[in-house]
Design a protein around this motif. Structure first.
Motif, short mmCIF file in Angstrom:
data_model
loop_
_atom_site.label_atom_id
_atom_site.label_comp_id
_atom_site.label_asym_id
_atom_site.label_seq_id
_atom_site.Cartn_x
_atom_site.Cartn_y
_atom_site.Cartn_z
N ALA A 99 0.81 -1.21 0.00
CA ALA A 99 0.00 0.00 0.00
C ALA A 99 0.84 1.26 0.00
O ALA A 99 0.33 2.35 -0.31
CB ALA A 99 -0.94 0.01 1.21
N TYR A 100 2.11 1.15 0.34
CA TYR A 100 2.97 2.33 0.50
C TYR A 100 4.03 2.46 -0.58
O TYR A 100 4.93 3.28 -0.46
CB TYR A 100 3.64 2.28 1.88
CG TYR A 100 2.66 2.28 3.02
CD1 TYR A 100 2.11 3.46 3.50
CD2 TYR A 100 2.25 1.08 3.61
CE1 TYR A 100 1.20 3.45 4.54
CE2 TYR A 100 1.34 1.07 4.65
CZ TYR A 100 0.82 2.25 5.12
OH TYR A 100 -0.10 2.25 6.14
N GLY A 101 3.93 1.67 -1.64
CA GLY A 101 4.91 1.77 -2.72
C GLY A 101 6.27 1.29 -2.27
O GLY A 101 6.41 0.45 -1.39
N TYR A 133 18.61 12.47 2.25
CA TYR A 133 17.59 11.83 1.42
C TYR A 133 16.25 12.13 2.08
O TYR A 133 15.97 11.66 3.19
CB TYR A 133 17.83 10.33 1.33
CG TYR A 133 17.00 9.64 0.28
CD1 TYR A 133 17.50 9.45 -1.00
CD2 TYR A 133 15.72 9.18 0.55
CE1 TYR A 133 16.74 8.82 -1.98
CE2 TYR A 133 14.96 8.55 -0.40
CZ TYR A 133 15.47 8.38 -1.67
OH TYR A 133 14.71 7.75 -2.65
N PRO A 134 15.37 12.91 1.45
CA PRO A 134 14.28 13.57 2.18
C PRO A 134 12.97 12.80 2.30
O PRO A 134 12.03 13.32 2.90
CB PRO A 134 14.05 14.83 1.35
CG PRO A 134 14.41 14.42 -0.04
CD PRO A 134 15.51 13.41 0.08
N THR A 135 12.84 11.59 1.75
CA THR A 135 11.56 10.90 1.80
C THR A 135 11.76 9.44 2.20
O THR A 135 12.87 8.89 2.12
CB THR A 135 10.83 10.94 0.44
OG1 THR A 135 11.53 10.12 -0.50
CG2 THR A 135 10.73 12.35 -0.08
N LEU A 136 10.65 8.79 2.57
CA LEU A 136 10.68 7.36 2.85
C LEU A 136 10.70 6.53 1.57
O LEU A 136 11.20 5.42 1.55
CB LEU A 136 9.46 6.96 3.69
CG LEU A 136 9.28 7.67 5.03
CD1 LEU A 136 8.04 7.13 5.74
CD2 LEU A 136 10.50 7.52 5.91
N THR A 137 10.13 7.08 0.50
CA THR A 137 10.08 6.36 -0.78
C THR A 137 11.49 6.19 -1.34
O THR A 137 12.27 7.13 -1.42
CB THR A 137 9.21 7.12 -1.79
OG1 THR A 137 7.89 7.26 -1.25
CG2 THR A 137 9.13 6.39 -3.11
N ASN A 368 10.77 8.48 -9.67
CA ASN A 368 9.36 8.22 -9.96
C ASN A 368 9.02 6.84 -9.40
O ASN A 368 9.79 5.89 -9.54
CB ASN A 368 9.08 8.25 -11.45
CG ASN A 368 7.65 7.83 -11.77
OD1 ASN A 368 7.38 6.67 -12.08
ND2 ASN A 368 6.71 8.76 -11.67
N ASN A 369 7.87 6.74 -8.75
CA ASN A 369 7.40 5.46 -8.22
C ASN A 369 5.95 5.27 -8.65
O ASN A 369 5.11 6.15 -8.43
CB ASN A 369 7.52 5.46 -6.70
CG ASN A 369 7.23 4.10 -6.06
OD1 ASN A 369 7.01 4.01 -4.87
ND2 ASN A 369 7.25 3.04 -6.83
N LYS A 370 5.68 4.13 -9.29
CA LYS A 370 4.32 3.78 -9.72
C LYS A 370 3.93 2.46 -9.07
O LYS A 370 4.71 1.50 -9.08
CB LYS A 370 4.24 3.62 -11.24
CG LYS A 370 4.49 4.88 -12.05
CD LYS A 370 4.35 4.58 -13.55
CE LYS A 370 4.48 5.84 -14.40
NZ LYS A 370 5.87 6.35 -14.41
N TRP A 371 2.72 2.41 -8.49
CA TRP A 371 2.24 1.17 -7.92
C TRP A 371 0.73 1.20 -7.77
O TRP A 371 0.11 2.25 -7.72
CB TRP A 371 2.90 0.90 -6.57
CG TRP A 371 2.42 1.75 -5.42
CD1 TRP A 371 1.53 1.39 -4.45
CD2 TRP A 371 2.82 3.09 -5.09
NE1 TRP A 371 1.34 2.42 -3.55
CE2 TRP A 371 2.14 3.48 -3.92
CE3 TRP A 371 3.69 4.02 -5.68
CZ2 TRP A 371 2.29 4.73 -3.33
CZ3 TRP A 371 3.85 5.28 -5.10
CH2 TRP A 371 3.15 5.61 -3.94
N GLY A 372 0.15 0.01 -7.74
CA GLY A 372 -1.28 -0.13 -7.48
C GLY A 372 -1.50 -0.74 -6.12
O GLY A 372 -0.61 -1.39 -5.55
N THR A 373 -2.70 -0.56 -5.56
CA THR A 373 -3.01 -1.14 -4.26
C THR A 373 -4.30 -1.93 -4.32
O THR A 373 -5.22 -1.60 -5.07
CB THR A 373 -3.14 -0.05 -3.17
OG1 THR A 373 -4.28 0.78 -3.44
CG2 THR A 373 -1.90 0.82 -3.12
#
Length: 782
Positions: A99-101, A133-137, A368-373
């Motif tokens: 759910a969080y990529g 590195y500024p994000t969790l992704t 760039n991060n692409k994902w479905g949930t």
């Protein structure tokens, strides 16, 4: 004494001038300690760290630091940052579920962040070669060609480029040098695991050097995604076989109905660095990296839900499929997770003379991060919930530091930091479950802007032999704005249920500033014992509610920073002629204005509610220990332990039952790890080294969402994992062959779960850990 010297020295300016300083001299008492201690036997290697912007031995640094060099990373079979956390006390790094990529949740001493949304600030600072590195992704970094990892526990508001309330994790790569070298490593293992790593250092001229390294790794997944309709062709749940099946039909076992193997790996990374020693006083370096991952979603299974949709320990019927409803025809959200990103940084070290040094770090990164949930994680068409996500991100930062000395007893650092980051978060949300009989559906395409600027300074004063007093201060200004785009599935501005369309075009803004400080006193009682006491503050930045349902949620849902005042005392020792290194730390955190999600939005115009507010206060306290020992030549023992406690002193009524007075703020309360290895000499034939590692993580509190099912679901069960490795090295130590087994006892465990929609759908699911697996590796150094 054996010393491994890791100077992250100064790297280089790629594109823009800046200035930063690094003092390279160790404190006088540390140098004297070296002179008075004889080096005998095969003593523990010293690691030199740069946590205070100057090179210091780990045992001379008055901070709670876990430092791991490349040799220990290899010995433990650790090739990503999540694995390192298992050996560090009070540290949680957890790769998030589907759910969080492609994100990594992180906390240290119970303070952190697990929501990937770019509107929210990480609680633990991540750094690669001193670049924030500024994000969790994208934060589960592969440990490619590393020199060392430093894990700093406790607030680092005056000691890092960006404020970090929980702590900081810093990765330092091997930098180019004037010696030709290369390495290549190939591995094969369980589930067709294939891993290739290689790198080389190239002196181009007498003062210009390059270093290049790369990695590719792939492995089949360990959770089977089975088509429910195919495997159960006569079901009464109204589930048909999926039209995308690779093989039509069923043999009664579901084998021919397999759609994917979740939890697989397919990752490639490349890193290059160019270093120019322009003169004895100027050192410049440019670093660039690229990474790409294209895999299925995380390995997750149903935790709570209809029994007919439970197909086993490593199996799921989740289908990422949404039948027609509301604005949408039937469609798939995609079970794939794709991430690609790159970054470049320039580092410059300049010796100005008169004891002054200047360092500049300039960096740019984008991904760039692409994902479905599949949020309901079920094939049941009556409770379908899911979405499509596409996150674009870029980040620029500039840091300057000036280090210097006043006389023989005062060292200082002055610095400044600036960052600007932009995200565009596209999402297609299909939350038809939230209102029975209605389909709440919308498209968001939200630009998120955040920038930060800070000035900081540190003074290190040595009033008398053996004693050091350190004081630091930091002033930070922050700005965030979030613009909401809310359209229907045709990307038209039209009425959407819950008045979500009225959010379209609305911008929420947060502005704030903060002063943090640190005071520390340390005293070396002898060459073997250093004691320290520290009081420091830190904060996690404020922001705006990123998931409003009503305009008022966005307009009034901004929140301020959460803060901590930390009191810490520690002891660092080198005992038994430097055969045993034991570090102890105890701390107490006064934790204020905790950012919590509300369950009652009556003060913000009504429910449903996803507003975040400063809604709690509490205290966190704990004890930590780390051990490294070499009691006899060739035998190495290492271990860590953390014991934590916490309690809320205030919770706002609007939080509701999701957080209760007797809930722990931090969990697990107990973590420990232990490792042992012994190198057995074979004379001219080389050596064989067996190693065994054990890590334990106590029960982990996850909240009250599933209380209606059972109180047991408030916690994730404790688990212990054992790993083993057997390594042969030739006599020249340039060729090694290793056999490793991870999760030796095949422990079935669940490190994370998703239960956010249980109240609507009656389902929840959990990430399951990897089962036992093996790998054989061959490495050659040139």
């Amino acid at each position: 004494m054996i010393t491994r010297k890791f100077t992250h020295s100064t790297r280089a300016l790629a594109f823009g001038a800046s200035a930063l300083a690094l003092t390279v001299s160790a404190p006088a008492f540390a140098q004297d300690a070296d002179k008075t201690t004889a080096a005998t036997g095969n003593q523990i290697a010293e690691i030199v760290v740069t946590a205070q912007f100057r090179e210091q031995r780990l045992q001379d640094t008055p901070l709670a630091i876990t430092a791991v060099d490349s040799a220990l990373l290899e010995a433990r079979s650790q090739d990503d940052i999540e694995a390192v956390a298992k050996q560090a006390p009070s540290v949680t790094l957890q790769e998030q579920g589907g759910a969080y990529g492609a994100s990594m949740g992180a906390s240290i001493r119970g303070i952190g962040q697990f929501d990937f949304n770019p509107a929210y600030e990480p609680g633990v600072g991540m750094y690669i070669d001193d670049v924030y590195y500024p994000t969790l992704t994208g934060a589960n970094f592969d440990l490619l060609d590393l020199e060392r990892v430093e894990v700093l526990r406790g607030p680092q508001g005056t000691l890092t480029g960006r404020n970090s309330i929980g702590g900081a994790i810093k990765l330092f790569s091997k930098k180019p040098s004037n010696e030709s070298s290369a390495f290549a490593e190939a591995s094969y293992g369980s589930r067709d695991r294939l891993e290739l790593r290689a790198g080389m250092n190239i002196p181009i001229t007498s003062n210009l050097y390059a270093r290049v390294s790369g990695v590719h790794k792939e492995q089949d997944g360990y959770v089977d995604q089975i088509d429910y309709g195919c495997a159960n062709p006569n079901n009464t749940d109204g589930v048909d076989g999926a039209p995308i099946l690779p093989t039509i039909g069923s043999d009664g076992t579901g084998e021919t109905c397999k759609l994917a193997d979740l939890g697989n790996t397919n990752y490639s990374g490349l890193r290059g660095a160019l270093r120019w020693e322009a003169s004895p006083d100027v050192d410049l370096m440019v670093i660039a990296d690229y990474q790409n991952s294209d895999r299925y979603s995380a390995g997750e299974v149903q935790l709570v839900g209809p029994s007919q949709f439970d197909c086993g320990k490593y199996c799921t019927y989740a289908n990422w499929f949404l039948p027609a409803a509301g604005q949408a025809g039937a469609y798939y959200t995609s079970n794939r997770n794709k991430f690609s990103g790159w970054g470049v940084s320039g580092h410059a070290d300049i010796n100005l003379g008169a004891g002054l040094q200047l360092q500049s770090i300039t960096a740019y990164r984008e991904y760039n991060n692409k994902w479905g949930t599949d949020d309901d994680f079920s094939p049941d068409p009556k409770i379908a919930a899911g979405g499509i996500n596409d996150l674009d991100f870029w980040f620029f930062s500039q840091e300057l530091r000036l280090n210097g000395s006043i006389g023989e007893n005062i060292d200082f650092t002055l610095g400044g930091f600036y960052s600007d980051q932009r995200s565009t978060y596209f999402t297609q949300q299909d939350i038809r479950y939230i209102i029975p009989g209605a389909a709440v559906q919308f498209i968001g395409n939200d630009p998120v802007n955040a920038d930060s600027k800070a000035a900081f300074g540190t003074v290190i004063f040595k009033p008398t032999y053996g004693m050091t007093i350190t004081g630091g201060i930091r002033y930070t200004e922050e700005h965030k704005d979030y613009t909401f785009v809310r359209r229907n599935f045709q990307y038209e501005k039209a009425p959407i249920l819950l008045d979500i369309d009225k959010l379209d075009g609305l911008t929420s803004v947060y502005d704030g500033d903060r002063v943090d400080w640190r005071v520390s006193v340390d005293y070396r009682f002898s060459p073997a014992v250093l004691a320290y006491a520290t009081v420091s503050t830190g904060f996690k930045g404020g922001g705006v509610t990123a998931r409003p349902f009503l305009p008022q949620h966005a307009e009034e849902g901004d929140f301020g920073p959460e803060t901590v005042t930390s009191y810490e005392a520690g002891l660092k020792t080198n005992l038994f002629d430097r055969r045993v290194q034991l570090n102890l730390a105890a701390f107490y955190n006064d934790y204020k204005d905790i950012q919590l999600p509300l369950s009652d939005c009556s003060a913000y115009g009504g429910n449903p509610c996803a507003v975040v507010a400063n809604a709690g206060d509490g205290k966190i306290y704990g004890f930590e220990a780390e051990l490294n020992a070499e009691p006899i030549d060739g035998l190495m023992i290492d271990g860590s332990l953390s014991l934590l406690g916490s309690e809320y002193t205030y919770i706002a009524p609007a939080v509701g039952n999701s957080v209760q007075d007797d809930d722990p703020i931090v969990s697990p309360e107990v973590q420990f790890s232990a490792g042992i290895q012994y190198e057995i000499g074979l004379g001219d034939s080389g050596s064989v080294t067996p190693r065994f590692d054990l890590s334990y993580r106590g029960k982990d509190f996850r909240g009250h969402a599933l209380d209606v099912v059972s109180d047991e679901y408030q916690y994730i069960d404790a688990y212990a994992l054992a790993n083993g490795r057997l390594t042969y090295r030739n006599a020249d130590r340039d060729l090694s062959v290793s056999l490793e087994v991870l999760n030796i006892f095949d422990k079935y465990y669940m490190p994370a779960r998703f239960d956010a929609v249980y109240g609507f759908t009656g389902t929840a699911y959990a990430l399951v850990g990897r089962p036992r697996e093996w790998r054989v590796s061959l490495r050659k150094d040139f």
